[in-house]
Design a protein around this motif. Structure first.
Motif, PDB file in Angstrom:
ATOM      1  N   VAL A 101       0.830  -1.219   0.000  1.00 26.28           N
ATOM      2  CA  VAL A 101       0.000   0.000   0.000  1.00 26.28           C
ATOM      3  C   VAL A 101       0.853   1.254   0.000  1.00 26.28           C
ATOM      4  N   VAL A 102       0.285   2.306  -0.543  1.00 28.25           N
ATOM      5  CA  VAL A 102       0.937   3.610  -0.448  1.00 28.25           C
ATOM      6  C   VAL A 102      -0.139   4.688  -0.566  1.00 28.25           C
ATOM      7  N   ALA A 103       0.078   5.788   0.150  1.00 32.81           N
ATOM      8  CA  ALA A 103      -0.811   6.944   0.018  1.00 32.81           C
ATOM      9  C   ALA A 103      -0.197   7.839  -1.045  1.00 32.81           C
ATOM     10  N   CYS A 104      -0.927   8.075  -2.125  1.00 29.29           N
ATOM     11  CA  CYS A 104      -0.383   8.939  -3.179  1.00 29.29           C
ATOM     12  C   CYS A 104      -1.489   9.418  -4.106  1.00 29.29           C
ATOM     13  N   ASN A 105      -1.222  10.519  -4.776  1.00 31.76           N
ATOM     14  CA  ASN A 105      -2.116  11.032  -5.825  1.00 31.76           C
ATOM     15  C   ASN A 105      -3.560  11.139  -5.318  1.00 31.76           C
ATOM     16  N   THR A 106      -4.494  11.015  -6.246  1.00 36.56           N
ATOM     17  CA  THR A 106      -5.910  11.034  -5.875  1.00 36.56           C
ATOM     18  C   THR A 106      -6.604   9.887  -6.607  1.00 36.56           C
ATOM     19  N   LEU A 107      -7.827   9.625  -6.221  1.00 38.94           N
ATOM     20  CA  LEU A 107      -8.476   8.391  -6.650  1.00 38.94           C
ATOM     21  C   LEU A 107      -8.563   8.212  -8.166  1.00 38.94           C
ATOM     22  N   SER A 108      -9.127   9.188  -8.848  1.00 43.40           N
ATOM     23  CA  SER A 108      -9.331   8.980 -10.296  1.00 43.40           C
ATOM     24  C   SER A 108      -7.990   8.857 -11.022  1.00 43.40           C
ATOM     25  N   VAL A 109      -7.013   9.629 -10.561  1.00 36.54           N
ATOM     26  CA  VAL A 109      -5.674   9.553 -11.159  1.00 36.54           C
ATOM     27  C   VAL A 109      -5.084   8.164 -10.911  1.00 36.54           C
ATOM     28  N   MET A 130     -17.765  -4.357 -15.418  1.00 35.73           N
ATOM     29  CA  MET A 130     -17.958  -3.327 -14.395  1.00 35.73           C
ATOM     30  C   MET A 130     -19.440  -3.219 -14.053  1.00 35.73           C
ATOM     31  N   GLU A 131     -19.780  -2.391 -13.046  1.00 28.01           N
ATOM     32  CA  GLU A 131     -21.179  -2.193 -12.694  1.00 28.01           C
ATOM     33  C   GLU A 131     -21.804  -1.183 -13.660  1.00 28.01           C
ATOM     34  N   ALA A 132     -23.016  -1.450 -14.113  1.00 26.77           N
ATOM     35  CA  ALA A 132     -23.765  -0.413 -14.828  1.00 26.77           C
ATOM     36  C   ALA A 132     -24.010   0.707 -13.818  1.00 26.77           C
ATOM     37  N   GLY A 133     -23.914   1.947 -14.251  1.00 22.81           N
ATOM     38  CA  GLY A 133     -24.157   3.062 -13.341  1.00 22.81           C
ATOM     39  C   GLY A 133     -23.103   3.203 -12.262  1.00 22.81           C
ATOM     40  N   ALA A 134     -21.868   2.793 -12.571  1.00 20.84           N
ATOM     41  CA  ALA A 134     -20.776   3.020 -11.615  1.00 20.84           C
ATOM     42  C   ALA A 134     -20.556   4.523 -11.470  1.00 20.84           C
ATOM     43  N   PHE A 135     -19.833   4.919 -10.453  1.00 23.59           N
ATOM     44  CA  PHE A 135     -19.495   6.330 -10.252  1.00 23.59           C
ATOM     45  C   PHE A 135     -18.933   6.887 -11.568  1.00 23.59           C
ATOM     46  N   PRO A 136     -19.357   8.098 -11.963  1.00 27.35           N
ATOM     47  CA  PRO A 136     -18.970   8.590 -13.291  1.00 27.35           C
ATOM     48  C   PRO A 136     -17.465   8.576 -13.557  1.00 27.35           C
ATOM     49  N   SER A 137     -16.676   8.922 -12.568  1.00 28.41           N
ATOM     50  CA  SER A 137     -15.235   8.948 -12.796  1.00 28.41           C
ATOM     51  C   SER A 137     -14.731   7.571 -13.231  1.00 28.41           C
ATOM     52  N   ASP A 138     -15.278   6.541 -12.637  1.00 28.84           N
ATOM     53  CA  ASP A 138     -14.870   5.183 -12.985  1.00 28.84           C
ATOM     54  C   ASP A 138     -15.325   4.839 -14.403  1.00 28.84           C
ATOM     55  N   GLN A 139     -16.549   5.264 -14.733  1.00 33.14           N
ATOM     56  CA  GLN A 139     -17.029   5.022 -16.101  1.00 33.14           C
ATOM     57  C   GLN A 139     -16.128   5.702 -17.119  1.00 33.14           C
ATOM     58  N   TYR A 140     -15.797   6.968 -16.847  1.00 32.02           N
ATOM     59  CA  TYR A 140     -14.968   7.724 -17.802  1.00 32.02           C
ATOM     60  C   TYR A 140     -13.567   7.117 -17.896  1.00 32.02           C
ATOM     61  N   ALA A 141     -13.034   6.731 -16.755  1.00 34.22           N
ATOM     62  CA  ALA A 141     -11.670   6.179 -16.755  1.00 34.22           C
ATOM     63  C   ALA A 141     -11.626   4.919 -17.612  1.00 34.22           C
TER      64      ALA A 141
END
Ligand SMILES: *Cc1c(COP(=O)(O)O)cnc(C)c1O
Length: 426
Positions: A101-109, A130-141
């Protein structure tokens, strides 16, 4: 497990009196409403500020003023090694080895960085579940990663939908889809807990199924970390990422975190985009050509530690260090069960709880789906000092957080719901 609850304030007070976490509540700053703590049920969106955050922040400001650049070595917590301050706490919270594990960057990055490493499609094996209707950032990524490989998202992305008339996914349907996709499947990427419905997935069996067909399994743990017990290493999860500002109370835009299983993290052949902070620490300052990844998840770091951002994370993890997610979970099951019990008494309101009833399939959040009235009720609650969360088109999410929410919070919420007069039924 069956609990017995009663709907009177004496019960709530008694539960608070015997609650081990009662004293933890005073470690957090609550938004105020008419001179009292608001009923804060939004810890799944932005966790509350620990009392100690400001103090620890002052320390870093002081060290910067006192030492300037030398603070990298002379600060109370030398900035040069700052990210090491998180490994132990995070490894316990997500059930990992320290180097995973490491703490770094931010989630979408981080999601992008991890997809670059772990979504390497071939002509035959290129699909992502993936899940339909996942959090938008995850969909876009996911969509843009697929496009980066010159593939068609329509073909490459398989979305899991609940069955007709249901709101959450059946575990057996997830597993069946993995098996049906078989050797075309490259990756399963799910939220550990779905942000909208609050459904907790069985990451162990999903990961095992993905491995059985030769695919990898990764998770966005935004709503799982600090909420439910995790054992990422033992479950053989390939990778995961999360944010620290929801259940981990580390402040808006707080530093993210990642998990990479040691079998990938310690393998120099695992491709990763490189930044200088991921390089072997012994040669980092030689400023030479040729990236040499350090062992483990730390090699996915890009930049030197954002200390002011991370200090808030440290303040919060200090609190987690004094307890455990397993203990929190014990209270959480009881507290969320209590909330559910009270909500089920509100038969005058036109909603249903879409979060699974089964404890094993949820964390602390309950999602209320309204047939009508939702927005009006939400505004009524806001006016009366309840901070909850409205998700379009018609869901109120409430998260009784075991670390700082009380039984009395739930009871106050219930009393308001009982006072509310339904205006429009359709
Ligand atoms: C909260 C949340 C995010 C937010 O991403 P940031 O990069 O931290 O802004 C992403 N994915 C999920 C599933 C979330 O719940």
């Amino acid at each position: 497990m069956n609990y017995s609850y009663t709907n009177d304030s004496a019960f709530a007070q008694e539960q608070d009196a015997i609650d081990f976490f009662n004293s933890y509540r005073s470690r957090f700053l609550f938004p105020q409403h008419e001179g009292k703590d608001a009923v804060y049920f939004c810890g799944n969106s932005l966790g509350l500020q620990p009392q100690s955050t400001a103090y620890l922040m002052q320390q870093e400001l002081k060290d910067w003023a006192t030492f300037g650049v030398e603070g990298h070595f002379r600060a109370k917590n030398p900035w040069m090694h700052y990210h090491h301050l998180f490994s132990e706490s995070l490894s316990k919270i997500v059930g990992a080895q320290k180097e995973e594990v490491v703490a770094c960057n931010t989630l979408s990055v981080n999601l992008h960085l991890l997809l670059i490493s772990f979504y390497q499609p071939t002509a035959k094996r290129f699909k992502i579940i993936m899940e339909a209707g996942a959090f938008p950032s995850d969909q876009y990524a996911i969509e843009t990663q697929v496009k980066m490989h010159h593939l068609d998202p329509q073909e490459a992305i398989l979305e899991l939908h609940p069955r007709e008339g249901e709101h959450t996914l059946r575990p057996e349907d997830i597993i069946a889809t993995i098996h049906a996709t078989g050797n075309e499947l490259a990756l399963v990427l799910l939220g550990g807990v779905n942000y909208y419905t609050g459904q907790l997935f069985d990451m162990q069996s999903i990961t095992a199924a993905a491995h059985q067909v030769g695919a990898l399994a990764g998770y966005d743990l935004a709503h799982a970390v600090g909420n439910v017990p995790l054992a990422l290493h033992d479950w053989k999860v390939d990778f995961a990422c999360w944010c620290s500002y929801k259940y981990l109370n580390s402040g808006p835009g707080g530093v993210g975190g990642i998990f990479v299983h040691e079998k990938h993290g310690n393998n120099p052949a695992t491709f990763r985009l490189a930044g200088w902070w991921g390089n072997d620490e012994k040669t980092r300052f030689k400023m030479q050509k040729g990236f040499v990844p350090q062992k483990g998840a730390a090699s996915w770091q890009m930049s030197n530690a954002p200390v002011f951002n991370m200090v808030a994370h440290r303040a919060s993890l200090d609190i987690y260090d004094k307890t455990s997610v397993a203990l929190l979970r014990k209270k959480s099951l009881h507290l969320t069960g209590y909330m559910e019990y009270l909500l089920n008494l509100c038969t005058h309101l036109p909603f249903e709880i879409i979060t699974p009833k089964n404890n094993e399939e949820r964390g602390c959040q309950l999602s209320l789906l309204f047939k009508s009235e939702g927005k009006q009720l939400f505004e009524f609650l806001e006016k009366n000092g309840v901070i909850a969360d409205w998700r379009e088109p018609n869901v109120i999410r409430i998260a009784p957080v075991p670390l700082y929410n009380s039984y009395e919070d739930c009871f106050r919420f219930y009393e308001l719901l009982m006072q509310y007069k339904v205006v429009s039924i359709n």
